[in-house]
Design a protein around this motif. Structure first.
Motif, PDB file in Angstrom:
ATOM      1  N   MET A 152       0.814  -1.215   0.000  1.00  0.00           N
ATOM      2  CA  MET A 152       0.000   0.000   0.000  1.00  0.00           C
ATOM      3  C   MET A 152       0.853   1.274   0.000  1.00  0.00           C
ATOM      4  O   MET A 152       0.342   2.363  -0.249  1.00  0.00           O
ATOM      5  CB  MET A 152      -0.930   0.016   1.222  1.00  0.00           C
ATOM      6  N   VAL A 176       0.064   3.866  -7.241  1.00  0.00           N
ATOM      7  CA  VAL A 176      -1.386   3.694  -7.363  1.00  0.00           C
ATOM      8  C   VAL A 176      -1.698   2.350  -8.015  1.00  0.00           C
ATOM      9  O   VAL A 176      -2.654   1.662  -7.636  1.00  0.00           O
ATOM     10  CB  VAL A 176      -1.995   4.858  -8.175  1.00  0.00           C
ATOM     11  N   ILE A 224      -1.306  -0.384  -5.388  1.00  0.00           N
ATOM     12  CA  ILE A 224      -2.459  -0.366  -4.488  1.00  0.00           C
ATOM     13  C   ILE A 224      -3.669  -0.992  -5.172  1.00  0.00           C
ATOM     14  O   ILE A 224      -4.406  -1.780  -4.577  1.00  0.00           O
ATOM     15  CB  ILE A 224      -2.771   1.076  -4.042  1.00  0.00           C
ATOM     16  N   GLN A 225      -3.851  -0.680  -6.441  1.00  0.00           N
ATOM     17  CA  GLN A 225      -4.988  -1.227  -7.166  1.00  0.00           C
ATOM     18  C   GLN A 225      -4.899  -2.748  -7.293  1.00  0.00           C
ATOM     19  O   GLN A 225      -5.918  -3.449  -7.250  1.00  0.00           O
ATOM     20  CB  GLN A 225      -5.093  -0.590  -8.562  1.00  0.00           C
ATOM     21  N   LEU A 282      -2.666   3.778   2.227  1.00  0.00           N
ATOM     22  CA  LEU A 282      -3.639   4.002   1.154  1.00  0.00           C
ATOM     23  C   LEU A 282      -4.216   5.413   1.245  1.00  0.00           C
ATOM     24  O   LEU A 282      -4.343   6.107   0.230  1.00  0.00           O
ATOM     25  CB  LEU A 282      -4.753   2.962   1.232  1.00  0.00           C
ATOM     26  N   GLY A 323      -2.974   6.667  -2.069  1.00  0.00           N
ATOM     27  CA  GLY A 323      -3.952   6.127  -3.005  1.00  0.00           C
ATOM     28  C   GLY A 323      -4.669   7.215  -3.787  1.00  0.00           C
ATOM     29  O   GLY A 323      -4.655   8.391  -3.422  1.00  0.00           O
ATOM     30  N   GLN A 375      -9.630   5.082  -5.000  1.00  0.00           N
ATOM     31  CA  GLN A 375      -9.220   4.000  -4.095  1.00  0.00           C
ATOM     32  C   GLN A 375      -9.603   4.322  -2.653  1.00  0.00           C
ATOM     33  O   GLN A 375     -10.086   3.453  -1.921  1.00  0.00           O
ATOM     34  CB  GLN A 375      -7.710   3.767  -4.232  1.00  0.00           C
ATOM     35  N   LYS A 376      -9.402   5.573  -2.255  1.00  0.00           N
ATOM     36  CA  LYS A 376      -9.817   5.974  -0.909  1.00  0.00           C
ATOM     37  C   LYS A 376     -11.336   5.895  -0.774  1.00  0.00           C
ATOM     38  O   LYS A 376     -11.869   5.466   0.261  1.00  0.00           O
ATOM     39  CB  LYS A 376      -9.312   7.391  -0.603  1.00  0.00           C
TER      40      LYS A 376
END
Length: 514
Positions: free
Chosen positions: A355, A359, A362-363, A396, A400, A404-405
């Motif tokens: 994380m 991006v 994270i995805q 995140l 992020g 995402q958030k």
């Protein structure tokens, strides 16, 4: 043909540097609040082992009341004028005495001045009397299994080079016992570890590992190598251990679980360092060899294997991508639901470092449906697991995308997350406050609704209560959040492009417009 180079302008280079530093700051090596991850002493391999196995052929020498010898009797029996038979008998008796499961008299043995007498039996003049060398090496193994003061006494008597010389013995018993003794000495701490390393042990151990077929000997050799890799304050000289890395990776394919476990521990210590060291371990093919152990039930292998992978993910962005490309995320769902707390804790720490990536990284975690299981880890109840899960969420929130958030908030993170503001652990509270501040600071367009949702999750009540906290730091952090974001600020329903509000009654902040 000359290689073309692109000259970055100063601004683009600064942005690139800032981006890398940003991700480096978010990723956490095994220090700071994660230092307790290395302190699961019941799961971590022992630094020292006492050899308490008695030879089957020595039954006639078992300690019995009618033949009991005192330490002074042993010392007297080892004097030069004593016959070889009596000397060997005294050595065996001393070895059995120090192999006791309870209250081995190591301190009394040292105080009696017997250690200098043992050194003579380790010299080359006894090469033809390997029984003497074997007994002495066993005695030293058990003395070195005691306190640091005990182990230092052995080293001060000059035992290290003598024991290393015994590694070349044609008698496998002598070789194996010398390996064990040196492993105990190296396991005492960085100072003695470095003394053993500086005496040229690694090439000899590597050679032994390549040609030895006896499994117990391989177990001891790999365990001793792991002790030579251990400790970060300071770390061992990496150049000494570099030639052992391919052999350690090769041992991951061994059919003995103890050999595999010791190899995993050694690699976990070596990857717990700089990105340059991590890269060497990666290039040795470690990930391909170790990932299968993330599915085993044996925690003596699973935990160190997970730490190797976690340390690789804690490296730079490219190293994290390399681990993701090898499919590590598919293992995390089961690991985050594991019955053993240390496994869940390490898995959450690993995910927190994913994380902390780009991006896209994270995805990838989101696509593997890891956010719901991360929320469950946050609710699990163990504060160490909760800290690691909270760090993953904070990362995140910090790095992020808005979508995402929004997704994390949409699946119900705020209530359990804000609930940790009343944790009795001060550091836990600080982590949550840091995360809330990051979320609010970087959500300017959606801050009004976000504040409302935090309030609905009892977050504001907890923030206000924390202003009576005994910790000055927690008081200041909570006060600043309330003052900056919750005092008379007009609520806004403005949202970033591509994100629209849900029905206000749903209690959710966003839904993502695909």
């Amino acid at each position: 043909m000359p290689v073309k180079k692109t000259l970055l302008n100063s601004r683009s280079f600064d942005v690139y540097q800032d981006r890398n530093k940003y991700y480096e700051d978010l990723r956490r090596k095994r220090n700071d609040v994660t230092i307790e991850l290395r302190k699961t002493l019941r799961d971590e391999q022992l630094k020292k082992h006492r050899n308490i196995v008695l030879d089957a052929h020595d039954d006639e020498l078992e300690i019995k009341p009618e033949v009991d010898l005192t330490i002074d009797d042993i010392k007297e029996g080892l004097k030069s004028q004593t016959s070889a038979v009596k000397k060997l008998s005294c050595l065996k008796y001393a070895r059995k005495m120090l192999s006791s499961r309870k209250c081995a008299p190591i301190d009394d043995f040292i105080k009696a001045g017997i250690l200098p007498m043992l050194m003579d039996f380790l010299t080359p003049k006894y090469n033809n009397d390997t029984d003497f060398q074997y007994e002495c090496a066993w005695i030293l193994t058990n003395v070195a299994s005691g306190s640091s003061a005990n182990t230092i006494c052995i080293v001060n008597e000059g035992a290290v080079p003598l024991l290393i010389n015994l590694l070349k013995s044609p008698d496998i018993r002598v070789m194996e016992q010398a390996v064990w003794a040196l492993g105990n000495i190296a396991g005492d701490g960085p100072q003695l570890r470095d003394i053993v390393l500086s005496n040229g042990i690694v090439p000899i151990l590597n050679s032994l590992l390549e040609k030895t077929e006896q499994v117990t000997a391989q177990q001891n050799i790999v365990w001793t190598l792991s002790n030579l890799c251990r400790s970060k304050t300071p770390p061992p000289n990496f150049n000494y251990l570099l030639p052992s890395i391919p052999l350690l990776v090769g041992m991951l394919s061994h059919n003995d679980s103890q050999v595999v476990s010791n190899a995993c521990w050694a690699l976990s210590y070596l990857t717990d360092g700089s990105n340059e060291k991590i890269q060497v371990i990666i290039e040795a093919g470690t990930l391909r060899a170790i990932l299968k152990y993330l599915e085993v039930d044996d925690t003596t292998i699973l935990i160190p294997a997970l730490r190797v992978v976690g340390n690789i993910v804690s490296g730079n962005d490219t190293q994290t991508k390399h681990a993701l490309d090898h499919g590590i995320l598919k293992y995390l769902h089961n690991l985050l639901n594991h019955r053993r707390i240390p496994v869940v804790k390490d898995a959450a720490w690993l995910l927190s470092n994913v994380m902390a990536g780009s991006v896209e990284q994270i995805q990838a975690a989101i696509d593997h449906n890891l956010l719901p299981v991360l929320i469950r880890a946050l609710q699990r109840g163990d504060v160490k697991v909760q800290k690691e899960a909270a760090w993953a969420i904070n990362n995140l929130f910090s790095g992020g995308s808005d979508a995402q958030k929004a997704h994390l908030i949409d699946i119900g993170i705020l209530e359990p997350y804000c609930g940790l503001l009343i944790s009795p652990d001060d550091r836990m509270v600080e982590i949550i406050l840091e995360g809330l501040n990051q979320l609010l600071e970087k959500s300017e367009c959606t801050r009004g609704k976000l504040c409302m949702l935090i309030e609905e999750a009892s977050g504001l009540d907890h923030l206000e209560a924390l202003q009576n906290h005994s910790s000055q730091k927690i008081y200041e952090m909570s006060f600043n959040i309330v003052e900056k974001y919750f005092q008379g600020e007009d609520e806004t329903l403005e949202f970033d492009l591509g994100i629209i509000p849900r029905d206000m009654s749903s209690g959710n902040l966003f839904s993502i417009d695909h």
